[in-house]
Every structure is written in structure tokens, then in C-alpha cells.
Write a protein that holds these residues in place. Sequence first.
Motif, short mmCIF file in Angstrom:
data_model
loop_
_atom_site.label_atom_id
_atom_site.label_comp_id
_atom_site.label_asym_id
_atom_site.label_seq_id
_atom_site.Cartn_x
_atom_site.Cartn_y
_atom_site.Cartn_z
N PHE A 185 -23.03 47.61 45.70
CA PHE A 185 -24.28 47.19 45.51
C PHE A 185 -24.70 47.52 44.18
O PHE A 185 -26.04 46.76 43.85
CB PHE A 185 -24.50 49.03 46.58
CG PHE A 185 -26.41 49.63 46.22
CD1 PHE A 185 -26.75 49.22 46.85
CD2 PHE A 185 -26.33 50.25 45.56
CE1 PHE A 185 -28.75 49.01 47.06
CE2 PHE A 185 -28.07 50.78 45.32
CZ PHE A 185 -28.92 49.98 46.62
N PRO A 245 -27.94 53.09 41.40
CA PRO A 245 -28.17 53.71 42.51
C PRO A 245 -28.55 54.40 43.33
O PRO A 245 -28.34 54.55 44.30
CB PRO A 245 -27.07 54.59 42.22
CG PRO A 245 -26.21 53.73 41.05
CD PRO A 245 -27.01 53.33 39.96
N ARG A 273 -27.92 47.44 39.10
CA ARG A 273 -29.14 47.83 40.05
C ARG A 273 -29.33 49.23 40.23
O ARG A 273 -27.82 50.31 40.15
CB ARG A 273 -28.34 47.58 41.80
CG ARG A 273 -30.09 48.39 42.46
CD ARG A 273 -29.51 48.24 43.72
NE ARG A 273 -28.64 46.74 44.42
CZ ARG A 273 -29.73 46.19 45.19
NH1 ARG A 273 -30.84 46.08 45.67
NH2 ARG A 273 -29.64 44.66 44.92
N GLN A 297 -31.97 52.04 44.33
CA GLN A 297 -32.16 50.98 44.95
C GLN A 297 -33.06 49.54 44.81
O GLN A 297 -32.60 48.84 44.69
CB GLN A 297 -32.14 51.13 46.26
CG GLN A 297 -31.42 52.31 46.71
CD GLN A 297 -31.26 52.50 48.02
OE1 GLN A 297 -32.31 52.08 48.71
NE2 GLN A 297 -30.20 53.50 48.39
N ASN A 298 -34.93 49.79 44.37
CA ASN A 298 -35.40 48.73 44.01
C ASN A 298 -35.76 48.41 42.66
O ASN A 298 -36.51 47.65 41.99
CB ASN A 298 -36.77 49.44 44.80
CG ASN A 298 -36.31 48.94 46.21
OD1 ASN A 298 -35.59 48.47 46.80
ND2 ASN A 298 -37.47 49.57 47.23
#
Length: 161
Positions: A95, A49, A47, A52-53
Motif C-alpha cells: 500500500f 499510511p 504513500r 492515503q492520498n
Amino acid sequence: MRPWLHSFFLGSALLLAAATAQAAIEAYEFDDEATEERFQQLTEELRCPKCQNNNIADSNSPIASDLRREVYRMLNQGASDDEVVDFMVTRYGEFVLYRPRVSEMTWILWYGPFVLLGIGAVVVLLISRRRRRSDTADAKPGLDAAERERLNQLLEQDKKR
């Protein structure tokens, strides 16, 4: 020159520059197709950073470009997929993974929905049992033969009056 005319020319020049600007296309050359496929798979699983999507393969942000370049560098140096992922996780945290690893920190993420589903099933079971009990308690119990006879006698007496 009039101030509004200066602004008009400046605005027009900016619009023209923006219209002719193009996103840089990154082209990476790989030694073999297997490495290229690994690169594609890793950049789709990591992903961005900033965005995010988006994954880093689809993102146009500068950090995504840097991450793609880093993945390319590591793959060309012979790093395994796990080493690349570990590097990214160490640098950016869990994340950065679309599918976080199962660990003490992510147990609730992985098992929480099943626990909530189980709790919901228990609640529904308890509510349905409670309703069944209350319906049974509210229903008139059946009469045995002696009670029926007594009831018939009382009804007969009531009719005579």
C-alpha cells in the motif's frame, strides 16, 4: 468570576495559541545533491499510511515525518533506493507504494483493465455479428429469373380480377 467569562478567556487563549502555532519545518542536510535528489524522489513515491492520498513528502502527519526521517537515515547510511523501498514495503505493505510492483498479488491491478477491455471488444464484436445475421435473415432474399416470372404471372392474374 462568572462561568461564562472563564469560558470566554479560556476559549480566547486557545484560539491565540492555535493561531501562533506553526508546523515544524524539517531541514535535512545531505552530503551531495545526488543523495538529496534521491531523498526527494523517494519521499514523493512513498504513500503516507495515514493520509492515503498524500505522499510522505507532502503529508504533515507524524508517521510521515517519521518515514521521512527513516528515509534520510537510510540514505545517509548508504542504502540503495531499492533497499529503502523494500524496508518500507516490509514494514507497511504494498500500500505504501503509489506504483505497486508486478507480482502474483497485483496481476489483476496491472492486467485487469486490459482483460476487461478485451472482453468488451469481444462482446461488441459478437453483438454486431448477431445483428448483421438477423438483419440478413430479415431481408427478403433476391428472386431468381423463374421466381420473378412466376411472381409477374400472379400479379397479372390479380390485375385481371
